[in-house]
Scaffold this motif. Structure first.
Motif, mmCIF file in Angstrom:
data_model
loop_
_atom_site.group_PDB
_atom_site.id
_atom_site.type_symbol
_atom_site.label_atom_id
_atom_site.label_comp_id
_atom_site.label_asym_id
_atom_site.label_seq_id
_atom_site.Cartn_x
_atom_site.Cartn_y
_atom_site.Cartn_z
ATOM 1 N N ARG A 303 -18.020 25.482 12.397
ATOM 2 C CA ARG A 303 -18.317 24.908 13.715
ATOM 3 C C ARG A 303 -17.244 23.916 14.177
ATOM 4 N NH1 ARG A 303 -23.829 25.544 15.003
ATOM 5 N NH2 ARG A 303 -24.367 27.670 14.345
ATOM 6 N N CYS A 304 -16.569 23.294 13.247
ATOM 7 C CA CYS A 304 -15.656 22.208 13.625
ATOM 8 C C CYS A 304 -14.196 22.523 13.316
ATOM 9 C CB CYS A 304 -16.072 20.916 12.909
ATOM 10 S SG CYS A 304 -17.747 20.389 13.300
ATOM 11 N N GLY A 305 -13.865 23.787 13.227
ATOM 12 C CA GLY A 305 -12.482 24.179 12.988
ATOM 13 C C GLY A 305 -12.047 25.238 13.975
ATOM 14 N N LEU A 306 -11.025 26.016 13.623
ATOM 15 C CA LEU A 306 -10.548 27.062 14.528
ATOM 16 C C LEU A 306 -11.551 28.205 14.633
ATOM 17 C CD1 LEU A 306 -6.766 27.283 13.553
ATOM 18 C CD2 LEU A 306 -7.837 25.961 15.373
ATOM 19 N N SER A 307 -12.037 28.657 13.498
ATOM 20 C CA SER A 307 -13.106 29.660 13.435
ATOM 21 C C SER A 307 -12.827 30.892 14.293
ATOM 22 C CB SER A 307 -14.443 29.033 13.862
ATOM 23 O OG SER A 307 -15.528 29.871 13.527
ATOM 24 N N GLU A 308 -11.579 31.356 14.282
ATOM 25 C CA GLU A 308 -11.259 32.586 15.014
ATOM 26 C C GLU A 308 -11.601 33.830 14.191
ATOM 27 O OE1 GLU A 308 -7.655 30.941 17.874
ATOM 28 O OE2 GLU A 308 -7.160 32.183 16.145
ATOM 29 N N ILE A 309 -11.621 33.670 12.871
ATOM 30 C CA ILE A 309 -12.018 34.779 12.005
ATOM 31 C C ILE A 309 -13.057 34.278 11.014
ATOM 32 C CG2 ILE A 309 -9.784 35.948 12.195
ATOM 33 C CD1 ILE A 309 -9.120 34.906 9.390
ATOM 34 N N ASN A 310 -13.758 35.222 10.406
ATOM 35 C CA ASN A 310 -14.713 34.911 9.350
ATOM 36 C C ASN A 310 -14.264 35.590 8.069
ATOM 37 O OD1 ASN A 310 -16.685 33.722 11.282
ATOM 38 N ND2 ASN A 310 -16.836 35.847 11.980
ATOM 39 N N LEU A 311 -14.153 34.818 6.987
ATOM 40 C CA LEU A 311 -13.870 35.394 5.687
ATOM 41 C C LEU A 311 -15.188 35.748 5.004
ATOM 42 C CD1 LEU A 311 -11.105 32.978 4.335
ATOM 43 C CD2 LEU A 311 -10.855 34.988 5.791
ATOM 44 N N PRO A 312 -15.204 36.784 4.187
ATOM 45 C CA PRO A 312 -16.447 37.141 3.488
ATOM 46 C C PRO A 312 -16.944 35.976 2.636
ATOM 47 C CG PRO A 312 -14.789 38.846 3.209
ATOM 48 C CD PRO A 312 -14.088 37.691 3.827
ATOM 49 N N ALA A 313 -18.239 35.751 2.676
ATOM 50 C CA ALA A 313 -18.842 34.708 1.835
ATOM 51 C C ALA A 313 -19.001 35.267 0.429
ATOM 52 C CB ALA A 313 -20.182 34.291 2.416
ATOM 53 N N LYS A 314 -18.317 34.684 -0.546
ATOM 54 C CA LYS A 314 -18.323 35.237 -1.893
ATOM 55 C C LYS A 314 -19.118 34.408 -2.896
ATOM 56 C CE LYS A 314 -16.762 38.478 -2.387
ATOM 57 N NZ LYS A 314 -17.250 39.831 -1.989
ATOM 58 N N GLN A 315 -19.265 33.093 -2.646
ATOM 59 C CA GLN A 315 -20.007 32.258 -3.581
ATOM 60 C C GLN A 315 -20.276 30.914 -2.921
ATOM 61 O OE1 GLN A 315 -16.702 32.427 -6.511
ATOM 62 N NE2 GLN A 315 -16.770 30.197 -6.510
ATOM 63 N N ASN A 316 -21.230 30.164 -3.513
ATOM 64 C CA ASN A 316 -21.521 28.832 -2.989
ATOM 65 C C ASN A 316 -20.275 27.960 -3.061
ATOM 66 O OD1 ASN A 316 -24.157 29.456 -2.447
ATOM 67 N ND2 ASN A 316 -25.006 28.443 -4.249
ATOM 68 N N GLY A 317 -20.123 27.118 -2.045
ATOM 69 C CA GLY A 317 -18.931 26.284 -1.981
ATOM 70 C C GLY A 317 -19.120 24.874 -2.477
ATOM 71 N N SER A 318 -20.342 24.499 -2.785
ATOM 72 C CA SER A 318 -20.568 23.118 -3.196
ATOM 73 C C SER A 318 -21.812 23.018 -4.050
ATOM 74 C CB SER A 318 -20.710 22.216 -1.970
ATOM 75 O OG SER A 318 -21.070 20.898 -2.342
ATOM 76 N N SER A 319 -21.783 22.075 -4.974
ATOM 77 C CA SER A 319 -22.957 21.799 -5.788
ATOM 78 C C SER A 319 -23.868 20.768 -5.134
ATOM 79 C CB SER A 319 -22.519 21.284 -7.166
ATOM 80 O OG SER A 319 -21.779 20.080 -7.025
ATOM 81 N N ILE A 320 -23.414 20.191 -4.011
ATOM 82 C CA ILE A 320 -24.185 19.133 -3.359
ATOM 83 C C ILE A 320 -24.421 19.396 -1.878
ATOM 84 C CG2 ILE A 320 -22.136 17.726 -2.819
ATOM 85 C CD1 ILE A 320 -23.827 15.259 -3.381
ATOM 86 N N MET A 321 -23.519 20.151 -1.215
ATOM 87 C CA MET A 321 -23.633 20.396 0.223
ATOM 88 C C MET A 321 -24.255 21.762 0.474
ATOM 89 S SD MET A 321 -19.970 18.805 1.460
ATOM 90 C CE MET A 321 -19.069 19.281 -0.012
ATOM 91 N N PRO A 322 -25.503 21.821 0.885
ATOM 92 C CA PRO A 322 -26.198 23.101 1.061
ATOM 93 C C PRO A 322 -25.516 23.996 2.094
ATOM 94 C CG PRO A 322 -27.748 21.262 1.102
ATOM 95 C CD PRO A 322 -26.375 20.678 1.195
ATOM 96 N N GLY A 323 -25.412 25.269 1.780
ATOM 97 C CA GLY A 323 -24.902 26.248 2.732
ATOM 98 C C GLY A 323 -23.408 26.258 2.919
ATOM 99 N N LYS A 324 -22.678 25.391 2.218
ATOM 100 C CA LYS A 324 -21.226 25.326 2.392
ATOM 101 C C LYS A 324 -20.557 26.505 1.678
ATOM 102 C CE LYS A 324 -17.433 21.971 2.300
ATOM 103 N NZ LYS A 324 -16.375 22.815 1.756
ATOM 104 N N ILE A 325 -19.678 27.183 2.383
ATOM 105 C CA ILE A 325 -18.924 28.308 1.827
ATOM 106 C C ILE A 325 -17.440 27.999 1.934
ATOM 107 C CG2 ILE A 325 -18.446 30.777 1.963
ATOM 108 C CD1 ILE A 325 -21.314 30.146 1.180
#
Length: 455
Positions: A303-325
């Motif tokens: 939401r807060c970056g360029l976001s012109e493309i989407n990369l495939p979601a492959k795994q959780n991105g954080s142990s503390i931030m829910p939903g982060k990829i």
């Protein structure tokens, strides 16, 4: 109970070796001396070194220097090594002193002990097949080790090339998918001029093609070998027939054309061809890392970056931030690039550090070069499989960013002039309005003219 051991001797003295081991005293001594990485030698390297031993046995048998039984046993033992047997008996660390003598003798001992066993003899006796006199006949570490290194480089380069071809096609497919999606191009991270998202991906594909060609060109030199040069390129203890025919025999077994160097002294003492291959790998690595950086930027957000493309979601991105990829696949490609660049520095220093008629630092050159190839092959594989093929575009968002950018003022210059176009751009920024809106408001162009221009 302790494992039973046998006693073997070399020019240093006697040493106990595990009775069941196919390696002998020289490999055991090297294993004690070189506790460096704790890793095994490359299986491809071992297979290619065994292939050299087989080719040598075939030539030496042809000219009557070893008998039929010895030749048969040596060739069978080589085939078994090539098939992956005795992997636990190759105990010498890949980083070793002695220009690879320990690796060469580890191979000679394994083949000799297995050949003796095939002929009904005992391990460690070496009365039927001797590691130096028979397995290493007409050879030296000086020519077998660099030849095996070149053969391994060829094999690993072929594997990498196959993955790069997959990457090329995947990028071209995305270029076709995105050919009608208009986005803002950027220079120095600032808005520049419009382009298509397909243009970006086609540019990446062209880069991959160029890197493939550069690497293939460098690998051509790996087909030129010094086998037959024995010690320092003199050909000492090798017959003229062997020297004239060993490259052709090896080519037949290896399945690729190998050519004996015109100057065996040069081919024995200089490692610049490996530096060139490493340099081509480094160029590939930094190019793929740059592309990976682009993918991370273009997908930043969501939401807060360029976001012109989407990369495939492959795994959780954080142990503390829910939903982060996180963009983990481009991240690992960049890390492999850092590794390759570091290895290139090591290879460069090792090639420079050799003195006179032999470079003693071939082991670390091969260790680092093989790891660079292996890691890069894995990185490209995961980049294609887990990233590129699954990329999607945020078409509406690309259009919104383009229409809200002042970068499109550039296309007005041929019609309104640079100064007037700059005024419109500055006003658009100041008032947070679109260039299109201001052009139409000032009646500088008709809507139809502007639509054609901005398409």
């Amino acid at each position: 109970m302790k494992d039973s051991r046998r006693i073997e001797a070399d020019s240093i003295g006697s040493l106990a070796v595990p009775a069941k081991a196919y390696y002998g005293v020289q490999a055991e001594r090297a294993s004690q001396n070189f506790k460096i990485t704790g890793l095994k030698m490359s299986p491809e390297f071992l297979s290619n070194l065994a292939l050299i031993k087989k080719a040598a046995a075939m030539i030496n048998h042809e000219i009557g220097l070893i008998d039929s039984d010895q030749a048969r046993a040596i060739e069978q033992a080589c085939d078994e090594v090539i098939d992956g047997r005795f992997s636990e008996d190759f105990i010498v660390d890949p980083v070793q002193g002695g220009a690879g003598t320990s690796a060469n003798m580890n191979m000679n001992e394994v083949i000799a002990n297995r050949a003796n066993e095939i002929l009904g003899g005992e391990k460690g006796k070496y009365d039927l097949v001797h590691p130096n006199d028979n397995v290493n006949m007409a050879q030296s570490t000086n020519d077998t080790i660099p030849t095996a290194g070149k053969m391994t480089t060829i094999v690993l380069a072929e594997k990498l090339d196959a993955e790069l071809t997959r990457l090329e096609y995947a990028l071209k497919e995305k270029a076709a998918d995105f050919k009608d999606i208009i986005k803002m191009g950027r220079t120095q991270l600032q808005d520049a001029v419009p382009m298509t998202l397909g243009d970006s991906f086609h540019g990446y594909a062209s880069m991959v093609v160029r890197c493939k060609k550069r690497l293939a060109k460098a690998v051509e030199e790996m087909h030129v070998i010094n086998l037959g040069g024995t010690a320092i390129g003199t050909g000492i203890n090798a017959s003229q027939f062997y020297e004239d025919h060993i490259a052709d025999q090896l080519s037949e077994l290896f399945g690729r054309k190998m050519v004996q160097a015109g100057d065996l002294f040069d081919a024995t003492e200089n490692l610049d061809s490996f530096v060139e291959v490493s340099g081509a790998l480094k160029a590939l690595a930094i190019s793929l890392s740059k592309m990976s950086n682009d993918l991370r930027l273009l997908s930043s957000g969501p939401r807060c970056g360029l976001s012109e493309i989407n990369l495939p979601a492959k795994q959780n991105g954080s142990s503390i931030m829910p939903g982060k990829i996180n963009p983990v696949i481009p991240e690992v490609v960049s890390q492999v690039a850092f590794l390759v660049c570091g290895h290139d520095a090591t290879i460069t220093m090792a090639a420079e550090a050799g003195q006179l008629e032999l470079n003693a630092f071939e082991p670390v050159v091969f260790y680092q070069l093989f790891e660079s190839f292996t890691a890069m092959t894995g990185a490209v594989d995961t980049l294609v499989t887990n990233c590129i093929t699954g990329i999607t575009a945020n078409k509406d968002h690309c259009r919104q960013l383009k229409e809200g950018s002042v970068g499109i003022a550039t296309v007005l210059c041929p019609y309104l002039g640079y100064q007037e176009s700059a005024k419109i751009a500055k006003r658009a920024l100041r008032e947070r309005r679109s260039v299109r809106e201001l052009v139409l408001e000032q009646h500088l162009m008709s809507p139809d003219q502007l639509d054609i221009l901005l398409k």
